[in-house]
Write an enzyme that holds these catalytic residues in place. Sequence first.
Site, mmCIF file in Angstrom:
data_model
loop_
_atom_site.group_PDB
_atom_site.id
_atom_site.type_symbol
_atom_site.label_atom_id
_atom_site.label_comp_id
_atom_site.label_asym_id
_atom_site.label_seq_id
_atom_site.Cartn_x
_atom_site.Cartn_y
_atom_site.Cartn_z
ATOM 1 N N LEU A 3 0.835 -1.205 0.000
ATOM 2 C CA LEU A 3 0.000 0.000 0.000
ATOM 3 C C LEU A 3 0.866 1.250 0.000
ATOM 4 C CD1 LEU A 3 -2.426 -1.062 2.850
ATOM 5 C CD2 LEU A 3 -2.916 -1.148 0.412
ATOM 6 N N CYS A 4 0.402 2.264 -0.682
ATOM 7 C CA CYS A 4 0.943 3.616 -0.566
ATOM 8 C C CYS A 4 -0.212 4.551 -0.905
ATOM 9 C CB CYS A 4 2.175 3.829 -1.462
ATOM 10 S SG CYS A 4 1.876 3.936 -3.230
ATOM 11 N N GLY A 5 0.065 5.789 -1.119
ATOM 12 C CA GLY A 5 -1.013 6.741 -1.388
ATOM 13 C C GLY A 5 -1.842 6.396 -2.620
ATOM 14 N N SER A 47 -4.098 3.900 -0.710
ATOM 15 C CA SER A 47 -4.914 4.218 0.465
ATOM 16 C C SER A 47 -5.674 5.533 0.305
ATOM 17 C CB SER A 47 -4.044 4.269 1.719
ATOM 18 O OG SER A 47 -3.089 5.317 1.619
#
Length: 90
Positions: A3-5, A47
């Site tokens: 996950l990341c932005g 996310s």
Amino acid sequence: ILLCGTGIGVSIAANKVKGAYAACIHDVYQAQRAELSNNANIITMGSQIIGINLAKELVKEYLSCTFDTHSRSMPKVQRIINYENDLISA
């Protein structure tokens, strides 16, 4: 599962690792096709793009699928593997 932005950065980073095939997914169809058509062994999500409930649904969907080595997608997947191996041995 990474996950990341946006899910894009971790996908790019993961795909630098030999043998890692990361797909950035944000809907059920992408979750299915990541495995069924591309034999992805990593999924990435953003996310800031999707919520926790959708993320859970996508993980469940991805994990429910299995790549069929006899599918019409296998030649494409094999070309990707061959390309990676050619880069490593060059």
